[in-house]
Every structure is written in C-alpha cells, then in structure tokens.
Enzyme design. Structure first.
Site, PDB file in Angstrom:
ATOM      1  N   ASP A 181       0.867  -1.177   0.000  1.00  0.00           N
ATOM      2  CA  ASP A 181       0.000   0.000   0.000  1.00  0.00           C
ATOM      3  C   ASP A 181       0.901   1.224   0.000  1.00  0.00           C
ATOM      4  O   ASP A 181       1.966   1.209   0.629  1.00  0.00           O
ATOM      5  CB  ASP A 181      -0.902  -0.001   1.251  1.00  0.00           C
ATOM      6  CG  ASP A 181      -2.092   0.937   1.104  1.00  0.00           C
ATOM      7  OD1 ASP A 181      -1.865   2.153   0.929  1.00  0.00           O
ATOM      8  OD2 ASP A 181      -3.234   0.454   1.151  1.00  0.00           O
ATOM      9  N   PRO A 237      -7.065   2.426  -5.570  1.00  0.00           N
ATOM     10  CA  PRO A 237      -7.814   3.233  -6.553  1.00  0.00           C
ATOM     11  C   PRO A 237      -7.021   3.466  -7.829  1.00  0.00           C
ATOM     12  O   PRO A 237      -5.798   3.305  -7.832  1.00  0.00           O
ATOM     13  CB  PRO A 237      -8.030   4.563  -5.802  1.00  0.00           C
ATOM     14  CG  PRO A 237      -7.005   4.613  -4.739  1.00  0.00           C
ATOM     15  CD  PRO A 237      -6.595   3.207  -4.417  1.00  0.00           C
ATOM     16  N   THR A 246     -10.717  -6.522  -9.098  1.00  0.00           N
ATOM     17  CA  THR A 246     -12.085  -6.032  -8.891  1.00  0.00           C
ATOM     18  C   THR A 246     -12.054  -4.530  -8.632  1.00  0.00           C
ATOM     19  O   THR A 246     -13.041  -3.967  -8.158  1.00  0.00           O
ATOM     20  CB  THR A 246     -12.756  -6.722  -7.678  1.00  0.00           C
ATOM     21  OG1 THR A 246     -11.922  -6.514  -6.539  1.00  0.00           O
ATOM     22  CG2 THR A 246     -12.980  -8.202  -7.901  1.00  0.00           C
ATOM     23  N   ARG A 305     -10.145  -1.316 -10.589  1.00  0.00           N
ATOM     24  CA  ARG A 305     -10.389  -0.515 -11.785  1.00  0.00           C
ATOM     25  C   ARG A 305      -9.556  -1.085 -12.920  1.00  0.00           C
ATOM     26  O   ARG A 305      -8.393  -1.439 -12.725  1.00  0.00           O
ATOM     27  CB  ARG A 305      -9.995   0.959 -11.561  1.00  0.00           C
ATOM     28  CG  ARG A 305     -11.001   1.757 -10.726  1.00  0.00           C
ATOM     29  CD  ARG A 305     -12.325   1.955 -11.457  1.00  0.00           C
ATOM     30  NE  ARG A 305     -13.296   2.702 -10.655  1.00  0.00           N
ATOM     31  CZ  ARG A 305     -14.147   2.161  -9.800  1.00  0.00           C
ATOM     32  NH1 ARG A 305     -14.179   0.856  -9.630  1.00  0.00           N
ATOM     33  NH2 ARG A 305     -14.994   2.908  -9.124  1.00  0.00           N
ATOM     34  N   ASP A 349     -13.105  -8.231 -13.001  1.00  0.00           N
ATOM     35  CA  ASP A 349     -14.445  -7.634 -12.903  1.00  0.00           C
ATOM     36  C   ASP A 349     -14.466  -6.260 -13.565  1.00  0.00           C
ATOM     37  O   ASP A 349     -15.510  -5.643 -13.690  1.00  0.00           O
ATOM     38  CB  ASP A 349     -14.854  -7.511 -11.428  1.00  0.00           C
ATOM     39  CG  ASP A 349     -16.293  -7.046 -11.267  1.00  0.00           C
ATOM     40  OD1 ASP A 349     -17.174  -7.639 -11.937  1.00  0.00           O
ATOM     41  OD2 ASP A 349     -16.547  -6.080 -10.516  1.00  0.00           O
ATOM     42  N   GLU A 407     -13.845  -0.536 -20.348  1.00  0.00           N
ATOM     43  CA  GLU A 407     -15.156  -1.145 -20.081  1.00  0.00           C
ATOM     44  C   GLU A 407     -16.333  -0.224 -20.362  1.00  0.00           C
ATOM     45  O   GLU A 407     -17.434  -0.698 -20.629  1.00  0.00           O
ATOM     46  CB  GLU A 407     -15.234  -1.625 -18.625  1.00  0.00           C
ATOM     47  CG  GLU A 407     -15.302  -0.485 -17.603  1.00  0.00           C
ATOM     48  CD  GLU A 407     -15.397  -0.997 -16.167  1.00  0.00           C
ATOM     49  OE1 GLU A 407     -14.652  -1.912 -15.813  1.00  0.00           O
ATOM     50  OE2 GLU A 407     -16.222  -0.448 -15.405  1.00  0.00           O
ATOM     51  N   HIS A 415     -18.241  -5.700 -14.141  1.00  0.00           N
ATOM     52  CA  HIS A 415     -18.201  -4.732 -13.033  1.00  0.00           C
ATOM     53  C   HIS A 415     -19.394  -4.968 -12.089  1.00  0.00           C
ATOM     54  O   HIS A 415     -20.171  -4.065 -11.821  1.00  0.00           O
ATOM     55  CB  HIS A 415     -18.207  -3.285 -13.562  1.00  0.00           C
ATOM     56  CG  HIS A 415     -17.590  -2.303 -12.612  1.00  0.00           C
ATOM     57  ND1 HIS A 415     -16.785  -1.273 -13.006  1.00  0.00           N
ATOM     58  CD2 HIS A 415     -17.671  -2.195 -11.264  1.00  0.00           C
ATOM     59  CE1 HIS A 415     -16.402  -0.573 -11.959  1.00  0.00           C
ATOM     60  NE2 HIS A 415     -16.924  -1.116 -10.882  1.00  0.00           N
TER      61      HIS A 415
HETATM   62  P1  NAI Z   1     -10.206   2.445   0.237  1.00  0.00           P
HETATM   63  O1  NAI Z   1     -10.064   3.892  -0.050  1.00  0.00           O
HETATM   64  O2  NAI Z   1     -10.777   1.991   1.538  1.00  0.00           O
HETATM   65  O3  NAI Z   1      -8.775   1.729   0.068  1.00  0.00           O
HETATM   66  C1  NAI Z   1      -7.893   2.006  -0.987  1.00  0.00           C
HETATM   67  C2  NAI Z   1      -6.484   1.662  -0.511  1.00  0.00           C
HETATM   68  O4  NAI Z   1      -5.590   1.878  -1.603  1.00  0.00           O
HETATM   69  C3  NAI Z   1      -6.015   2.544   0.649  1.00  0.00           C
HETATM   70  O5  NAI Z   1      -5.458   1.749   1.686  1.00  0.00           O
HETATM   71  C4  NAI Z   1      -4.964   3.427   0.000  1.00  0.00           C
HETATM   72  O6  NAI Z   1      -3.922   3.804   0.905  1.00  0.00           O
HETATM   73  C5  NAI Z   1      -4.443   2.508  -1.094  1.00  0.00           C
HETATM   74  N1  NAI Z   1      -3.708   3.230  -2.103  1.00  0.00           N
HETATM   75  C6  NAI Z   1      -3.842   4.528  -2.496  1.00  0.00           C
HETATM   76  N2  NAI Z   1      -2.926   4.827  -3.430  1.00  0.00           N
HETATM   77  C7  NAI Z   1      -2.197   3.697  -3.628  1.00  0.00           C
HETATM   78  C8  NAI Z   1      -1.104   3.392  -4.460  1.00  0.00           C
HETATM   79  N3  NAI Z   1      -0.548   4.327  -5.263  1.00  0.00           N
HETATM   80  N4  NAI Z   1      -0.588   2.155  -4.410  1.00  0.00           N
HETATM   81  C9  NAI Z   1      -1.124   1.214  -3.569  1.00  0.00           C
HETATM   82  N5  NAI Z   1      -2.146   1.456  -2.749  1.00  0.00           N
HETATM   83  C10 NAI Z   1      -2.697   2.682  -2.779  1.00  0.00           C
HETATM   84  O7  NAI Z   1     -11.027   1.847  -0.978  1.00  0.00           O
HETATM   85  P2  NAI Z   1     -11.914   0.534  -1.024  1.00  0.00           P
HETATM   86  O8  NAI Z   1     -13.297   0.859  -0.563  1.00  0.00           O
HETATM   87  O9  NAI Z   1     -11.189  -0.572  -0.381  1.00  0.00           O
HETATM   88  O10 NAI Z   1     -12.002   0.286  -2.592  1.00  0.00           O
HETATM   89  C11 NAI Z   1     -10.865  -0.101  -3.348  1.00  0.00           C
HETATM   90  C12 NAI Z   1     -11.178   0.056  -4.811  1.00  0.00           C
HETATM   91  O11 NAI Z   1     -12.197  -0.886  -5.174  1.00  0.00           O
HETATM   92  C13 NAI Z   1     -11.788   1.419  -5.208  1.00  0.00           C
HETATM   93  O12 NAI Z   1     -10.757   2.325  -5.512  1.00  0.00           O
HETATM   94  C14 NAI Z   1     -12.636   1.109  -6.391  1.00  0.00           C
HETATM   95  O13 NAI Z   1     -11.893   1.418  -7.531  1.00  0.00           O
HETATM   96  C15 NAI Z   1     -12.861  -0.387  -6.318  1.00  0.00           C
HETATM   97  N6  NAI Z   1     -14.288  -0.745  -6.219  1.00  0.00           N
HETATM   98  C16 NAI Z   1     -14.787  -1.645  -7.135  1.00  0.00           C
HETATM   99  C17 NAI Z   1     -16.122  -2.041  -7.073  1.00  0.00           C
HETATM  100  C18 NAI Z   1     -16.671  -3.049  -8.036  1.00  0.00           C
HETATM  101  O14 NAI Z   1     -17.915  -3.235  -8.096  1.00  0.00           O
HETATM  102  N7  NAI Z   1     -15.850  -3.756  -8.790  1.00  0.00           N
HETATM  103  C19 NAI Z   1     -17.016  -1.471  -6.075  1.00  0.00           C
HETATM  104  C20 NAI Z   1     -16.379  -0.588  -5.115  1.00  0.00           C
HETATM  105  C21 NAI Z   1     -15.056  -0.236  -5.220  1.00  0.00           C
END
Ligand code: NAI
Length: 348
Positions: A174, A203, A229, A231, A255, A260, A292
């Site tokens: 991370d 993200p 899952t 992006r 996903d 997409e 997705h």
């Molecule tokens: P979150 O914000 O709780 O966690 C994201 C993590 O990524 C954080 O720990 C952050 O420090 C880390 N991060 C930030 N920049 C980074 C980098 N350069 N390198 C490595 N890690 C880094 O987000 P959450 O809720 O866990 O969601 C994660 C991702 O899941 C979202 O960004 C979204 O794109 C995706 N998502 C996909 C869905 C789907 O239906 N497929 C639905 C909801 C979210």
C-alpha cells in the site's frame, strides 16, 4: 419537492431507490448515461445522480451548473471519471458513496479466485452437456499459498481476512501502509515475486495507471493468478494478454476492464464491431470476465440508495457533507489545514 435527474438507470437501481426514497424526492429515471448530449434531460431538476462509468468532463460539469444544478450525487465509491478541477471551478458539489458493502466486492474477488482455481466455469458448462469428465479440471489447494493484496483499505483488508481464513500467507502493498491492520507490508516487487495470487484493491490514480504492466509482470511469480475487482486501468490489458499466453499469468479474474465503459452493463452481443483485446481475453479458458458486478448485492444496493439520498438531504438542508469529494484535498487522506471543509464541513 426537489427533483433528481437519475442517469444510467437499471431496474435494480429504480427498485432500491424507490424503496428508500419514501416520496422525499421526485426522481426522474433515465436509462441514458450522463453525457453532454443527455444534459437537456436534467432541465428543471435540482440534482443529478450518475454512476461509475459516466464521463463527467468539463462540458458535463458546466452544463449541469448552467441548468442550475449545483450538486452531483455519484452513486458509487470511485471517482476517477470526474473532472474535479472543472467541478471546483464551476462550483459543483460532488458527493459519493464511499462504502456500501466492502464485503460484496471482497467476496466477489474470492468467487473469481475459487472459480478460476477449481475451473467451476468449465465444469458447469461440461455437466450441462452431460460431460462428466474431470480431465483438465485440476486445481490447487489455496491453503499454504501466498496472497498478495495491493491496497489495504476497506475491501483489501476484508479480502486479506478471507485469504487468511483459507490458511493462506498474506503479503500486502500500500502507498500508505496501515500498521493497525497487522498485515505484513512488503514492496510491490517482493509481493509480485512471492505471491501465488495477486488481488488489486487500490484506486485508479495517475500513479497507479498500469501498475500491472509488462515490467511488473516480468517480476511476478510464474503462473500466478491475477484478480482485479478495482479498476481496469490498473492493468495494461495488452501486457496481461501476452502474459496469459506465455504462462507468466496462470489465470485472471477481471471484474473491470480498462475500456469497459463502452461495453459493460449492457447486452452488446449484437454489436458486430468488437474490442479486440477484450474479445481475446474473454475467449481464454483461464480468464473469467464479469461486468463490473462485484458491488451487486441486495445489501450494497440498499446502502447505495440510502447514502445517496442522505447525501442529498444534507446538501439541501445545509448540513456538513461527510461524503463530499474535495478537489483541494483529493488524495491527501483528509481536509487540508486551510480547506473550508474543516470549518464548514463543505467545500463551497
Ligand atoms: P479504500 O479507499 O478503503 O482503500 C484504498 C487503498 O488503496 C487505501 O489503503 C490506500 O492507501 C491505497 N492506495 C492509495 N494509493 C495507492 C497506491 N498508489 N498504491 C497502492 N495502494 C494505494 O477503498 P476501497 O473501498 O477498499 O475500494 C478499493 C477500490 O475498489 C476502489 O478504488 C474502487 O476502484 C474499487 N471498487 C470496485 C467495485 C466493483 O464493483 N468492482 C465497487 C467498489 C469499489
């Protein structure tokens, strides 16, 4: 009664929003995505609501504000598709749903992993044909294998727990490691070199675009399983395709896909023009692509509707906006010291 122009409506959206709305708002449901061309549909509305693959560029932002719409409620967590500079300059408030069910997404990642490893997609197709042969369906025990989690936020941490439940060793990477997780943080290179499974949960940002590219894949453990899952843009699809063909990647559960927005969420089976890379990916036996849909559970849909409507309630009542995305503070992990959000709970 305030009116919401609700774009990209699917039957399940309407059902969950109608259940939560209780007559609070007049919601005008449109099937079309929010684009500059679709803006006239929002005439007479007080708010717009859009979803994950809408391209909220400057033209859309300015078009909304020109129509007197000062709030855009994104009913999703990710916001890489919004031009925040334009929104800030035009005075458009953007709210989102930061978490609706991290379990839904983490469990979908696990579903992709298990399906690929145990060849469930192939087995189901075979038995439908009364083919009960087991040849080619050998998987491996997850127990004792190493899972590499990239991004240890809400979803990544739940996926890490699921992997631990299987008796896997978990490595994490991370940009902002969180010691409270108790996870073993390593460099991305080490994670790639040692992991049998790599699951992406960070993200999409300029610095994470094509995080998994040819160079990264060359450092990865031969034959690993990639789960995405998060992006599509995190993975260079062309590089992934080559790696799947030469065995560097043993299997991929996707996903999300970097292009997409043109394909996902709709039935495109009648379209003759195809996306070459996507066509090749879906045709590989060791690839599962879902559209997705990781978020798509009853619980998540209810939470999305509830939080979106609460965001709008707060906006219209002048309350602080817990889920506003602040252009000035983007990526800083909280309101900057000089940001008005600190004092007013709002950017504008
Ligand atoms: P979150 O914000 O709780 O966690 C994201 C993590 O990524 C954080 O720990 C952050 O420090 C880390 N991060 C930030 N920049 C980074 C980098 N350069 N390198 C490595 N890690 C880094 O987000 P959450 O809720 O866990 O969601 C994660 C991702 O899941 C979202 O960004 C979204 O794109 C995706 N998502 C996909 C869905 C789907 O239906 N497929 C639905 C909801 C979210």
């Amino acid at each position: 009664m305030k009116k919401i122009a609700f774009f990209d409506t699917k039957p399940y959206d309407k059902e969950s929003f109608e259940r939560q709305n209780n007559g609070r708002y007049e919601i005008r449901y449109f099937e079309t995505r929010l684009t500059a061309a679709a803006l006239p549909l929002a005439d007479g509305c007080d708010a717009a609501c859009a979803f994950v693959n809408a391209e909220i560029d400057r033209a859309v932002v300015e078009g909304l504000v020109k129509r007197g719409i000062k709030v855009l409620a994104m009913r999703c967590a990710g916001y890489n598709n919004v031009d925040f500079k334009a929104a800030y300059e035009a005075g458009l408030t953007v709210v989102r749903v930061p978490a609706y069910s991290p379990y839904a997404v983490a469990e979908h990642a696990a579903a992709l992993l298990l399906s690929l490893n145990r060849h469930i997609h192939k087995a189901a197709a075979r038995t439908r044909d009364f083919n009960f042969s087991l040849s080619g369906l050998t998987g491996f025990d997850l127990h004792g294998k190493t899972a590499g989690i990239v991004g240890t936020g809400k979803i990544g941490r739940i996926f890490a727990d699921i992997c631990k439940g299987f008796g896997m060793r978990v490595l994490a990477y991370d940009a902002f490691p969180n010691p409270a997780t108790g996870l073993e943080y390593v460099t991305l290179d080490r994670l790639l070199a040692e992991s049998d499974i790599v699951s992406l949960h960070c993200p999409l940002l300029p610095e994470t675009k094509h995080l998994i590219n040819a160079e990264a894949l060359a450092k990865a453990k031969h034959g690993f399983t990639l789960i995405n899952t998060s992006r599509g843009g995190l993975v260079d699809s062309e590089a992934l395709l080559s790696a799947l063909r030469n065995g560097t990647v043993g299997a991929a559960g996707l996903d999300v896909y970097e292009e997409e927005s043109e394909w996902f969420y709709e039935d495109r089976s009648d379209v003759t023009r195809q996306n070459k890379t996507l066509s090749l990916l879906v045709s590989l036996p060791n690839v599962i692509v879902t559209s997705h849909q990781a978020f798509l559970t009853h619980e998540a849909l209810a939470n999305i509707a509830e939080t979106t409507l609460k965001n709008l309630d707060d906006y219209f009542s002048g309350a602080p906006l817990a889920n506003e995305i602040c252009y000035r503070c983007l990526g800083t992990g909280g309101a900057k010291p000089n940001c008005p959000r600190r004092a007013n709970g709002r950017c504008h």
